[in-house]
Design a protein around this motif. Structure first.
Motif, short mmCIF file in Angstrom:
data_model
loop_
_atom_site.label_atom_id
_atom_site.label_comp_id
_atom_site.label_asym_id
_atom_site.label_seq_id
_atom_site.Cartn_x
_atom_site.Cartn_y
_atom_site.Cartn_z
N PHE A 76 0.83 -1.21 0.00
CA PHE A 76 0.00 0.00 0.00
C PHE A 76 0.86 1.26 0.00
O PHE A 76 0.63 2.19 -0.78
N ASP A 77 1.86 1.32 0.88
CA ASP A 77 2.71 2.51 1.00
C ASP A 77 3.46 2.80 -0.30
O ASP A 77 3.61 3.96 -0.69
N LYS A 78 3.90 1.74 -0.98
CA LYS A 78 4.63 1.93 -2.24
C LYS A 78 3.72 2.55 -3.30
O LYS A 78 4.11 3.50 -4.00
N ILE A 79 2.49 2.03 -3.41
CA ILE A 79 1.53 2.57 -4.39
C ILE A 79 1.17 4.01 -4.04
O ILE A 79 1.11 4.88 -4.91
N LYS A 80 0.96 4.26 -2.76
CA LYS A 80 0.58 5.61 -2.31
C LYS A 80 1.67 6.63 -2.66
O LYS A 80 1.38 7.70 -3.21
N GLN A 81 2.92 6.30 -2.36
CA GLN A 81 4.01 7.25 -2.62
C GLN A 81 4.20 7.49 -4.12
O GLN A 81 4.46 8.61 -4.55
N GLU A 82 4.05 6.43 -4.93
CA GLU A 82 4.19 6.59 -6.37
C GLU A 82 3.11 7.51 -6.92
O GLU A 82 3.37 8.38 -7.75
N PHE A 83 1.87 7.35 -6.42
CA PHE A 83 0.78 8.19 -6.93
C PHE A 83 0.94 9.63 -6.46
O PHE A 83 0.67 10.57 -7.22
N LEU A 84 1.36 9.82 -5.21
CA LEU A 84 1.56 11.19 -4.70
C LEU A 84 2.62 11.91 -5.53
O LEU A 84 2.49 13.11 -5.79
N GLY A 85 3.63 11.18 -5.96
CA GLY A 85 4.66 11.79 -6.81
C GLY A 85 4.10 12.23 -8.14
O GLY A 85 4.41 13.33 -8.63
N PHE A 86 3.24 11.41 -8.75
CA PHE A 86 2.61 11.77 -10.03
C PHE A 86 1.63 12.92 -9.85
O PHE A 86 1.53 13.81 -10.70
N ALA A 87 0.91 12.94 -8.72
CA ALA A 87 -0.13 13.95 -8.48
C ALA A 87 0.44 15.35 -8.35
O ALA A 87 -0.29 16.34 -8.53
N THR A 88 1.73 15.47 -8.04
CA THR A 88 2.33 16.81 -7.91
C THR A 88 2.35 17.55 -9.26
O THR A 88 2.45 18.77 -9.29
#
Length: 416
Positions: free
Chosen positions: A154-166
């Motif tokens: 979960f944490d890996k997916i969350k961090q990857e998406f937060l990076g894209f969302a910037t």
């Protein structure tokens, strides 16, 4: 109770329809006969469980293929809030359906399969949500049961998406781990994921604050209908009906009517339930003025010193929705709020690759499901705001002159 409109998106087989079925089932928003029909269909298809996705996939082709094609709308309510769900397709060829379903929602819900992580369709849908200026986004990491409810996944997916969302315009983002099939964190908090201390999905949907999302500064009332009763009792009555799409109006306020530029004051504001002391989005109201001035369908009521742009040259992001491509020189019809106008496509600036965000400056046409920036010349003025300022006065549809078919959806970037 207020109303929350939200759309679901995600790749094929990420579990959107199952999630909606679980929301409807666990919130007791389906009838017994509906559940029995789904149970029978599930058994007939050989499932050893009740396939809740069948509650939303209503088209025969959808049930046969196990995918969502059309935008399916479902309605349910809890003691706190009413909901309208737009279940949008995941296939790349149904981008137009995704744009249609998400164009007027308060919140978008993107599903990710925990086994696959962030994929191209995830980025595609997140970009579309950003382009459509949906104010709230929830990323649901689904099928956590198939990865053993692992926090690391979960944490890996969350961090990857937060990076894209910037790179995008997303004012409010929530990430929730769920299992739609098992019901984890959908309506009730899951005991299988004690490491997650955030809300369940339904709790978030019930409590997300949407009142401040609407533009309450710029008064905008497109006139839909002029009410003139024929009875002797109301022979002096003249009311202007429409839906408030911006700002707040009260009796006594000074207003201006476009395109005439004439001013007056509000004398009364009425609804189907009787007079009110103020009108605000998304109320449907009838406004009466102190002066008899010329107001017609398609006119815009606003404030004298806060008017939308009266524009005939418009730059817009266009999502093209039919097989016949959009080309410069093409003649079209435009429907903006309650106003119709003829227009011509002056220029295609670029076609946008929604997967890479790359701009193809050499594109000569927009094909089905493609998005690009287009310049239009309108035959008569439209009263527009930028889409980022007001999604209702900043958006319009494009209609084919010959067939009257809606061929595109557009968002105003600039106008003059």
């Amino acid at each position: 109770m207020d109303l929350l409109r939200f759309a679901t998106a995600g790749s094929v087989d990420d579990g959107k329809s199952t999630l909606i079925g679980r929301l409807l089932y666990d919130s007791k928003a389906i009838f017994e006969d509906q559940l029995e029909a789904v149970e029978q269909t599930s058994r007939a298809k050989g499932y050893d469980y009740t396939n809740l996705a069948l509650l939303t996939d209503g088209l025969r082709a959808e049930r046969e293929q196990g995918i969502t094609i059309d935008v399916a709308y479902r309605y349910f309510a809890t003691p706190k809030r009413k909901f309208i769900i737009a279940d949008t397709p995941g296939h790349i060829q149904y981008t137009r359906n995704m744009v249609t379903g998400a164009s007027n929602v308060d919140l978008a819900l993107i599903l990710v399969d925990a086994r696959n992580g962030i994929v191209e369709q995830t980025r595609r849908h997140a970009f579309l949500v950003s382009l459509l200026r949906v104010p709230h986004l929830v990323l649901c990491v689904n099928k956590m049961d198939l990865v053993g409810y692992d926090q690391v996944v979960f944490d890996k997916i969350k961090q990857e998406f937060l990076g894209f969302a910037t790179k995008l315009t997303i004012p409010d983002l929530e990430v929730i781990p769920i299992s739609a099939l098992e019901g984890d964190n959908v309506v009730q908090r899951s005991t299988n994921m004690p490491w997650y201390d955030g809300p369940s999905l339904l709790h978030h949907l019930e409590n997300v604050h949407i009142a401040s999302d609407r533009n309450l500064v710029d008064v905008r009332l497109p006139v839909q209908y002029v009410i003139r009763p024929q009875s002797n009792e109301f022979h002096d009555y003249r009311g202007y009906a429409g839906q408030m799409v911006g700002g707040v109006l009260k009796p006594g306020d000074e207003i201006m009517v476009l395109p005439s530029g004439m001013t007056s004051h509000v004398s009364h504001i009425e609804t189907a339930d009787g007079p009110v002391e103020e009108a605000f989005p998304p109320m449907s109201v009838t406004v009466r003025l102190t002066d008899d001035i010329d107001v017609s369908r398609g006119d815009m009521i606003c404030r004298p010193h806060n008017a939308p742009r009266s524009a005939q040259n418009i730059d817009a992001m266009v999502c093209w929705m039919v097989d016949e491509p959009l080309r410069p020189g093409q003649r079209i019809l435009v429907k903006h709020t309650t106003r119709w106008a003829k227009a011509i496509v002056k220029r295609l600036h670029y076609q946008l690759d929604v997967n890479t965000l790359h701009r193809n400056m050499s594109a000569e046409e927009l094909k089905l499901n493609e998005i690009g920036r287009v310049s239009l010349r309108i035959a008569q003025p439209l009263f527009v705001d930028e889409y980022a300022r007001n999604r209702l006065t900043g958006g319009f549809i494009i209609v084919d002159e010959a067939t009257n078919v809606t061929v595109g959806a557009a968002m105003v970037v600039d106008a003059s």
